[in-house]
Design an enzyme around this catalytic site. Structure first.
Site, PDB file in Angstrom:
ATOM      1  N   THR A   1      -3.881   4.713  28.062  1.00  0.00           N
ATOM      2  CA  THR A   1      -4.277   6.094  28.362  1.00  0.00           C
ATOM      3  C   THR A   1      -5.620   6.419  27.706  1.00  0.00           C
ATOM      4  O   THR A   1      -5.862   6.026  26.565  1.00  0.00           O
ATOM      5  CB  THR A   1      -3.178   7.044  27.843  1.00  0.00           C
TER       6      THR A   1
ATOM      7  N   SER B   1     -20.074 -15.777  14.720  1.00  0.00           N
ATOM      8  CA  SER B   1     -19.568 -14.572  14.072  1.00  0.00           C
ATOM      9  C   SER B   1     -19.877 -14.593  12.573  1.00  0.00           C
ATOM     10  O   SER B   1     -19.579 -15.580  11.877  1.00  0.00           O
ATOM     11  CB  SER B   1     -18.047 -14.514  14.310  1.00  0.00           C
TER      12      SER B   1
ATOM     13  N   HIS C   1     -20.486   1.877  10.957  1.00  0.00           N
ATOM     14  CA  HIS C   1     -20.833   2.589   9.719  1.00  0.00           C
ATOM     15  C   HIS C   1     -22.282   3.052   9.710  1.00  0.00           C
ATOM     16  O   HIS C   1     -22.846   3.313   8.650  1.00  0.00           O
ATOM     17  CB  HIS C   1     -20.524   1.714   8.502  1.00  0.00           C
TER      18      HIS C   1
ATOM     19  N   ARG D   1       0.814  -1.210   0.000  1.00  0.00           N
ATOM     20  CA  ARG D   1       0.000   0.000   0.000  1.00  0.00           C
ATOM     21  C   ARG D   1       0.845   1.257   0.000  1.00  0.00           C
ATOM     22  O   ARG D   1       1.819   1.351   0.728  1.00  0.00           O
ATOM     23  CB  ARG D   1      -0.913   0.017   1.225  1.00  0.00           C
TER      24      ARG D   1
ATOM     25  N   THR E   1     -18.298   3.882  16.698  1.00  0.00           N
ATOM     26  CA  THR E   1     -17.064   4.662  16.619  1.00  0.00           C
ATOM     27  C   THR E   1     -17.384   6.151  16.682  1.00  0.00           C
ATOM     28  O   THR E   1     -18.485   6.575  16.322  1.00  0.00           O
ATOM     29  CB  THR E   1     -16.300   4.364  15.313  1.00  0.00           C
TER      30      THR E   1
ATOM     31  N   LYS F   1     -16.014   8.171  12.505  1.00  0.00           N
ATOM     32  CA  LYS F   1     -16.541   8.240  11.131  1.00  0.00           C
ATOM     33  C   LYS F   1     -17.592   9.349  11.067  1.00  0.00           C
ATOM     34  O   LYS F   1     -17.226  10.500  10.907  1.00  0.00           O
ATOM     35  CB  LYS F   1     -17.025   6.861  10.705  1.00  0.00           C
TER      36      LYS F   1
HETATM   37  N1  PMP Z   1     -15.717  -1.911  12.749  1.00  0.00           N
HETATM   38  C1  PMP Z   1     -15.867  -1.752  11.422  1.00  0.00           C
HETATM   39  C2  PMP Z   1     -16.980  -2.475  10.746  1.00  0.00           C
HETATM   40  C3  PMP Z   1     -15.000  -0.932  10.699  1.00  0.00           C
HETATM   41  O1  PMP Z   1     -15.147  -0.793   9.380  1.00  0.00           O
HETATM   42  C4  PMP Z   1     -13.955  -0.266  11.381  1.00  0.00           C
HETATM   43  C5  PMP Z   1     -12.948   0.642  10.685  1.00  0.00           C
HETATM   44  N2  PMP Z   1     -13.119   0.922   9.407  1.00  0.00           N
HETATM   45  C6  PMP Z   1     -13.842  -0.455  12.746  1.00  0.00           C
HETATM   46  C7  PMP Z   1     -14.722  -1.287  13.410  1.00  0.00           C
HETATM   47  C8  PMP Z   1     -12.765   0.240  13.527  1.00  0.00           C
HETATM   48  O2  PMP Z   1     -13.209   1.536  13.844  1.00  0.00           O
HETATM   49  P1  PMP Z   1     -12.148   2.691  14.128  1.00  0.00           P
HETATM   50  O3  PMP Z   1     -11.739   3.226  12.791  1.00  0.00           O
HETATM   51  O4  PMP Z   1     -12.890   3.660  14.980  1.00  0.00           O
HETATM   52  O5  PMP Z   1     -11.005   2.055  14.835  1.00  0.00           O
END
Ligand code: PMP
Length: 411
Positions: free
Chosen positions: A280, A139, A219, A23, A247, A250
């Site tokens: 931390t 899963s 997402h 990459r 998260t 995003k």
């Molecule tokens: N879960 C999914 C489905 C993700 O696509 C991602 C990151 N793209 C994460 C967790 C991780 O989230 P973060 O970028 O906040 O570490």
């Protein structure tokens, strides 16, 4: 390197290169107020104005003035780092308020903020088998790497079910005694395939077979549901999910991850998950920015409307022109290329000649043969930007001998 270890590292990178997975990160300067316009530092030599079509700052919150101000004023008041783990001096008013806000958003008793969405998944799933000895985790095969890593860390029995396949999930659930602890881990919006899990049906199976439910709404939070509480909120299923993970990085435009659940569940994770305990806490200013962002997005459903309108608009144009994109129910628009070399080359041509930035998504993020460009249109992408994208795509698509007139089937 002084010691003779060079070749290990060279060989490792060579393997990555051989697999076409090497990459090169595009060096981008975002400039507040201009997103999705940005500047690309081409090979560190010259600069080019580009339009970003692949950011996960889906709503442009990362540049919104009131969020920036919240971060700035928290830095002025609290300084930079938090100065410790949550247990040792790293819990501030901002952390506490953010967790309260997230718990309210998801209509749960409590929430816990961790370093990132990745860490939230890894730390939480990773500790589940310590909390529930004898646990079996079910899963979805397309779960994110962070969930897979957490499940591996849990070192308990796991059963992978075919993507969104209820019959397969049920068969696997049935094979485990009813009284044995079980957890079903899945996502709401799958970001590479732009599809959504059958959440309600999974919850029905979870009830029938006595399993906990764990959903990754990374997402979806901020973008789905009346207040941005994700697809679970949109579908009125919040109280049927035991652990909601999200998260702040995003739709909320910051960094950090979290889980929300009953207080007894959060208390156990807080007390036992190493990925939470031994690191931390996020900076107070980050918590302040995230807090503001969650509050703002709760009150601005129009941003969600605009997001979905923009995505629908791009999909309509791709559909009309006959491109092989995944015509799914989400805001994400994957355009299928099906060849890693072409996928990279198309992405290169788009950015170099047309200033259109769409990162190629190749193996191992997606299976071989399913390489794609993943577009994430948002409220700040104008019609004029879309016109430019369509013209550029038409030229490049033809140049690479790719065909139109076929909508990619659900994967
Ligand atoms: N879960 C999914 C489905 C993700 O696509 C991602 C990151 N793209 C994460 C967790 C991780 O989230 P973060 O970028 O906040 O570490």
């Amino acid at each position: 390197m002084a010691k003779n270890y060079h070749s290990y590292f060279e060989n490792a990178v060579a393997r990555v290169r051989d697999e076409g997975r090497y990459r090169i990160f595009r060096d981008i300067r975002r400039s507040k107020g201009n997103f999705p316009k940005a500047t690309w530092f081409r090979d560190g030599l010259d600069e080019k104005e580009i339009t970003v079509w692949c950011s996960n700052d889906y709503l442009g919150m990362g540049q919104m003035e009131c969020i920036v101000e919240a971060v700035k004023s928290a830095v002025d008041r609290a300084g930079t780092g938090s100065g410790g783990t949550r247990n040792i001096s790293g819990t501030t008013r901002y952390h506490v308020q953010l967790e309260k806000e997230l718990a309210t958003l998801h209509k749960k008793d409590a929430a816990l903020v961790l370093t990132s969405g990745y860490v939230a998944n890894e730390a939480t799933l990773g500790v589940m088998s310590k909390i529930m000895p004898g646990l079996v985790i079910f899963s979805d095969e397309k779960n994110h790497a962070s969930m897979i890593s957490g499940i591996q860390r849990a070192r308990c029995e796991k059963k992978i079910f075919a993507h969104n396949d209820l019959a397969d999930l049920e068969a696997k659930l049935k094979s485990v005694p009813l009284e044995q602890p079980k957890l079903i881990a899945f996502e709401s919006v799958y970001s590479m395939d732009a599809d959504i899990a059958p959440i309600e049906e999974i919850c029905d199976l979870a009830d029938k077979y006595n399993a906990l439910t764990y959903i990754d709404e990374v997402h979806a939070v901020g973008m789905y549901g009346k207040q941005g509480g994700g697809v679970t909120e949109e579908r009125g299923l919040t109280d049927r999910i035991d652990i909601i993970q999200g998260t702040l990085a995003k739709a909320y435009g910051m960094i950090g991850g979290y889980v929300a659940a009953d207080s007894v569940i959060i208390d156990a994770i807080r007390s036992m998950a190493s990925g939470f305990i031994f690191t931390t806490s996020i900076p107070p200013s980050t918590a302040a920015g995230a807090l503001r962002s969650v509050k703002v997005l709760k009150m601005t459903p129009e941003k969600r409307t605009q997001l979905h309108e923009r995505a629908d608009s791009l999909k309509a144009r791709l559909r009309e022109a006959g491109y092989p994109f995944v015509d799914g129910p989400t805001h994400i628009v994957p355009l299928m290329v099906g060849d890693p070399v072409k996928c990279q080359a198309i992405s290169d041509r788009l950015i170099e000649d047309f200033g259109i930035y769409a990162q190629p998504i190749n193996y191992p993020t997606v299976p071989r043969g399913e390489e794609r460009l993943r577009f994430t249109p948002g409220p700040l992408h104008t019609d004029a930007m879309m016109d430019e994208l369509m013209v550029a795509l038409e030229i490049v698509w033809e140049e690479f001998g790719l065909t139109t007139s076929k909508v990619a089937q659900a994967l």
